[in-house]
Design a protein around this motif. Structure first.
Motif, PDB file in Angstrom:
ATOM      1  N   TYR B 200       0.578   5.015 -14.457  1.00  0.00           N
ATOM      2  CA  TYR B 200      -0.126   3.914 -15.122  1.00  0.00           C
ATOM      3  C   TYR B 200      -0.512   4.343 -16.533  1.00  0.00           C
ATOM      4  O   TYR B 200      -1.243   5.304 -16.727  1.00  0.00           O
ATOM      5  N   PRO B 234      -4.433   3.543  -7.281  1.00  0.00           N
ATOM      6  CA  PRO B 234      -4.140   2.169  -6.837  1.00  0.00           C
ATOM      7  C   PRO B 234      -3.453   1.317  -7.918  1.00  0.00           C
ATOM      8  O   PRO B 234      -2.859   0.285  -7.599  1.00  0.00           O
ATOM      9  N   MET B 235      -3.526   1.757  -9.171  1.00  0.00           N
ATOM     10  CA  MET B 235      -2.894   0.995 -10.244  1.00  0.00           C
ATOM     11  C   MET B 235      -1.386   1.249 -10.305  1.00  0.00           C
ATOM     12  O   MET B 235      -0.673   0.580 -11.043  1.00  0.00           O
ATOM     13  N   MET B 237       1.731   1.525  -7.798  1.00  0.00           N
ATOM     14  CA  MET B 237       2.178   1.393  -6.410  1.00  0.00           C
ATOM     15  C   MET B 237       3.173   2.472  -6.002  1.00  0.00           C
ATOM     16  O   MET B 237       3.421   2.671  -4.826  1.00  0.00           O
TER      17      MET B 237
END
Lengths: 480, 484
Positions: B200, B234-235, B237
């Motif tokens: 991310y 979580p940002m 996948m």
């Protein structure tokens, strides 16, 4: 449709985009609701900023599965995402995340009732994807609002099982009511949360092979769907019947001229260069997840119709029609609670009140309160009022929001059965119509009709017609 | 010795004992940059004031006893990793004015422990290149081999660490972009398992292969940085929640006796091989054998077909990832007359190498002939994966060169792109298969004096094994050097 070319029939398939009403967007946690100050509901993911990554909202997947279950589909235990690459200013990443190879749902169907006959329209697939932003053209400038970018959509693709504008409309209405039942979308065609693309080709009824098809994009009302299909059907038939070959085109429907216009032709046919979306691993749905969705399904129109027939004893046709509209069925069920004449009640809804349940929402001002309709049905069922009065009462009670019983009493709308009053009415009619009387006495039995008609008129349409008939015959017999 | 030349675990100890302040250490890095970066060109953006401010903050944190291993340690970030409020250009003209509104997860992990961000490092535009000559702003010089390229695309990061301008740096590795410049600049570079470090905020080149990896002067420091930036996000996948073993503290107990190490047939790649590189690998094999490991030559998919598959797949993904730069949202050359000419904008904005890859990528994704190449490349990728799976059922590690040749003179790769692509033959397999791999310095070629590295590749998520073996190797090499 038949008029446009008797030898030809339309072969129509629909692609329906339906915006899911999840709280947040498909791949980030921005608010997903319609509207808002432009670009206020956006984050790096919505804007497609370099380095931002999508994180799938499982609620969107759940909603897509709900749609699949409601439309009798097979739910994919493993589905996956792809990139559809194309350039458009409203598309922030230069590609749309969609499901091209492995959609989340496949092989469903909807049964529709079109022109009295039941027909099954097969659904090929339902896939999950993201919406794009919106272009705003103003003062010679184009501005972009990305609030809608990333709002989750499902695309429902039918098989080319539809063969007329009417069927397409009935299909969309039915689909809409099913989707609304599942509460996954508000299906507002005017706000674009339900958009329909039509694929249409024509063929001779005797031919098996399909013709060249065109696609009409972004139809945003049930009416436009019908008009677009009719107009495109005529256009294609007129070309094909002259032997002019059709080209594969993308069209749009112009509501003013009510005709289809070319948007882009085959030469500029897009190669979307699909490939597996590397940012999202395959979506694996567990059996628990799927059965959890299945168990949480509300009663869908099919099941509702069955219940109406078996529990309420109304006709299959009425049950199908009412259950196919969520507002109508809620209305019917509320009215049925206090009603003893359910068949009458259902007929009143389907024959008189149904236009109020329009494609763009229900016009409540045209409907009596459900308890009031139930009174009207009972008054009609017991013979206290006649059918004309029932109709009039529906209007009055919708307007005045008063109990129909009170209106009947106040306006003296009950059927007149009182012997004396009947006698007087016939007497008055006979004295007004000496010619009819003498005609009858001379053997012209048809004259009786006009005498009874006159008496009915004098009663304000309220007298019991059979009693009038009887009384007229009696009085005339006395005269003989 | 300047403090900024010490391994960061030693600096960390000095900072916590109060022997050294982060502010002083940061000043030393900045002074080194001031003195040498005009000629090296490692930095595109230097955040002097911000760095000193966060150094003072780190000093406060350390003195209150809340310091962590990386607190107060000055570091650099490759300019394709987003930093909130700080220009992130990817060494592209198109993003020369781009200031991201958010920071990459890896950057935030380092900010959270109050490491000191010095600035953003030069690179090949969007990560495409192996020499840093594809920077739209300026090329980077190899600080330890004058006249030679520093490698790429994370050449700025490697050069900054090698010259003492930063104590560690983050790079990104899609096909060798951390490992190859590490080898050329004689520093340690890790390409983690795909998914181990969140992507991310890393501006994507080829999303299915991109990784963020640390560049340091020694193995232990590398492990420390890796442990700080890895973990589930979580940002992202594709980031993994697989537990990571912490090894930085226990490297001295490393033992590789009985380890089975595979070596590819280095002559069979189809790309040629320098003698000094082959010798470095064979010497390394003897080192590992002397440490009790067993080295065996075997057939592995380090070859030109794998290389071709890598170039097709990475270009395909790049063509899609770079599609967003259409002139509407990015670039200062936005048309004033309202006429948007996407073609012209992209032709002027992207450098030659990036355009070459966009065209290649668009071609291989297009229906028809090109699409076939893409499908074949995906099959090759599957083959590479299974070949590694098979290899790792017999062997624990793979020892190989990092590149077929030592760093070439500046200008060579510019003249011959395919020669540049050949340099990736040993690094891209790990990216195609998502495996962790580390590049460790193996000294200098005795005749040319050029730096040479070796590469170790391990099964998925076995970074700890890589670090143990690399640590022992590094120790042997430096002991050997000090004996001479």
């Amino acid at each position: 449709m038949e008029k446009a070319g008797n030898d030809y029939e339309a072969v129509v398939g629909l692609e329906i985009h339906c915006e899911l009403s999840t709280k947040t967007k498909a791949f980030c946690s921005c608010e997903s609701a319609f509207g808002g100050e432009p670009n206020s509901r956006c984050c790096p993911v919505c804007f497609g900023l370099p380095g931002a990554l999508p994180a799938l909202n499982m609620k969107a997947a759940e909603f897509a599965v709900r749609a699949g279950v409601a439309l009798n589909c097979r739910i994919s235990r493993i589905s996956s995402f792809d990139r559809k690459n194309y350039f458009y200013p409203d598309l922030p990443k230069g590609y749309q995340i969609t499901q091209q190879r492995n959609p989340i749902c496949r092989d469903g169907f909807i049964d529709i009732q079109s022109s009295g006959a039941k027909k099954r329209i097969r659904i090929e697939r339902i896939h999950l994807e993201e919406d794009a932003g919106k272009l705003i053209h103003r003062d010679g400038e184009t501005l972009i609002d990305y609030n809608r970018a990333g709002v989750p959509l499902i695309e429902i693709v039918t098989k080319p099982d539809i063969s007329s504008a009417r069927e397409a409309q009935d299909f969309v209405r039915k689909l809409r009511s099913i989707i609304l039942c599942t509460a996954i979308s508000d299906c507002r065609m005017n706000e674009g949360s339900l958009r329909v693309d039509v694929n249409i080709s024509v063929k001779r009824k005797t031919d098996a092979e399909l013709g060249v098809r065109t696609e009409i994009k972004n139809l945003n009302s049930v009416n436009a769907i019908g008009k677009a299909i009719e107009s495109e059907f005529s256009r294609q038939v007129s070309l094909v019947s002259k032997g002019i070959p059709l080209s594969r085109e993308t069209m749009r429907f112009d509501p003013v001229s009510k005709s289809t216009l070319t948007m882009r032709s085959k030469e500029s046919y897009n190669d979307y260069r699909y490939f597996a979306e590397p940012d999202i691993p395959p979506l694996v749905l567990s059996e628990e997840f799927i059965s959890c969705v299945e168990q949480s399904m509300p009663e869908l129109p099919e099941r509702k119709a069955e219940r109406y027939v078996s529990v309420f004893g109304i006709s299959e046709d009425s049950a199908f029609l009412i259950s196919g509209n969520n507002d109508a069925s809620a209305y019917f069920e509320k009215a049925a609670e206090s009603c003893s004449y359910l068949k009458t009640l259902s007929n009143m809804i389907t024959s008189t009140l149904f236009p109020a349940f329009g494609d763009d929402g229900t016009d409540m001002s045209r409907l009596p309160e459900p308890e009031h309709l139930s009174e009207i049905a009972d008054l009609s069922g017991t013979g206290t009022i006649n059918s004309l009065t029932a109709k009039k009462l529906m209007e009055l009670s919708a307007k005045e929001k008063k109990s129909p019983r009170e209106i009947v009493e106040r306006d003296c709308l009950a059927v007149i059965r009182d012997r004396d009053r009947i006698k007087k009415l016939i007497g008055a009619a006979l004295s007004e119509m000496p010619k009819a009387k003498s005609d009858y006495l001379r053997g012209k039995k048809a004259a009786l009709k006009s005498i009874v008609g006159r008496a009915m008129f004098l009663s304000g349409g309220l007298a019991d017609p059979e009693l009038l008939n009887e009384e007229a015959e009696n009085q005339l017999a006395e005269k003989e | 010795m300047r403090p900024n030349d010490l391994p960061l675990y030693e600096l960390s100890a000095m900072l916590s004992s109060g022997e050294l302040s982060s502010e002083h250490l940061t000043m030393c890095c900045l002074e080194t940059a001031d003195r040498t970066d005009d000629s090296v060109g490692a930095f595109l953006t230097l955040c002097r004031d911000d760095a000193l401010r966060s150094a003072r903050e780190a000093d406060r944190l350390i003195s209150s006893g809340k310091g962590m291993a990386l607190t107060g340690i000055p570091f650099a970030i490759k300019d394709n990793i987003c930093t909130e409020g700080i220009r992130t250009t990817c060494a592209s003209k198109l993003l020369s004015g781009y200031i991201p509104p958010y920071s990459a997860t890896a950057v935030r992990s380092l900010e959270n422990v109050c490491a000191v961000m010095l600035g953003k490092t030069n690179m090949d535009e969007f990560g495409m290149g192996s020499s840093c000559e594809n920077s739209a702003f300026r090329p980077v010089q190899n600080p330890i081999a004058p006249g030679r390229v520093p490698g790429g695309s994370s050449g700025g990061s490697a050069a900054a660490v090698a010259s003492g301008m930063a104590c560690f740096a983050l790079g990104s590795d899609t096909g060798g972009s951390v490992r190859q410049p590490a080898a050329f600049c004689s520093v340690v570079g890790l390409k983690p398992t795909y998914g181990r470090v969140s992507r991310y905020g890393l501006v994507p080149f080829a999303s299915s292969m991109d990784t963020i990896g640390p560049i340091t002067r020694d193995v232990r420091s590398n492990a420390i940085v890796f442990e700080a930036i890895s973990g589930h996000d979580p940002m992202d996948m594709t980031s993994s929640s697989e537990a990571a073993e912490t090894v930085s503290g226990s490297l001295d107990n490393s033992d590789i006796r009985g380890l089975r190490i595979a070596i590819p047939d280095m002559g069979a790649t189809g790309t040629g091989l320098s003698e000094c590189v082959e010798k470095a690998v064979l010497d390394a094999a003897s080192v590992f054998e002397s440490l009790g490991a067993k080295c065996v030559e075997t057939v592995l998919p380090f070859d030109i077909r794998t290389l071709a598959a890598y170039y097709a797949i990475s270009a395909a993904e790049a063509s899609s990832n770079l599609a967003r730069f259409d002139g509407i949202r990015y670039g200062s050359d936005a048309p004033q007359n309202g006429e948007l000419d996407v073609r012209q904008f992209r032709s002027l904005g992207f450098g030659t190498e990036v355009q070459r890859r966009i065209i290649l990528g668009t071609y291989v994704l297009s229906s028809g002939y090109g699409r076939d190449l893409y499908s074949k490349s995906l099959s090759r990728r599957e083959y590479v994966r299974s070949a590694f799976r098979a290899a790792f059922s017999e062997y624990d590690l793979i020892l190989s060169p990092v590149t077929p040749d030592p760093p070439p003179p500046l200008g060579r790769f510019k003249a011959s792109p395919s020669e540049m692509y050949y340099q990736d033959v040993f690094t891209v397999p790990a990216n195609l298969a998502g495996l962790p791999a580390i590049s460790v310095p193996a000294g200098r070629d005795s005749s040319s004096g050029l730096p040479v590295g070796i590469q170790l590749t391990a099964p998925h998520f076995a970074e700890s094994l890589l670090y143990r073996a690399a640590y022992l190797f590094e120790k042997e090499i430096s002991d050997g050097k000090s004996r001479k």
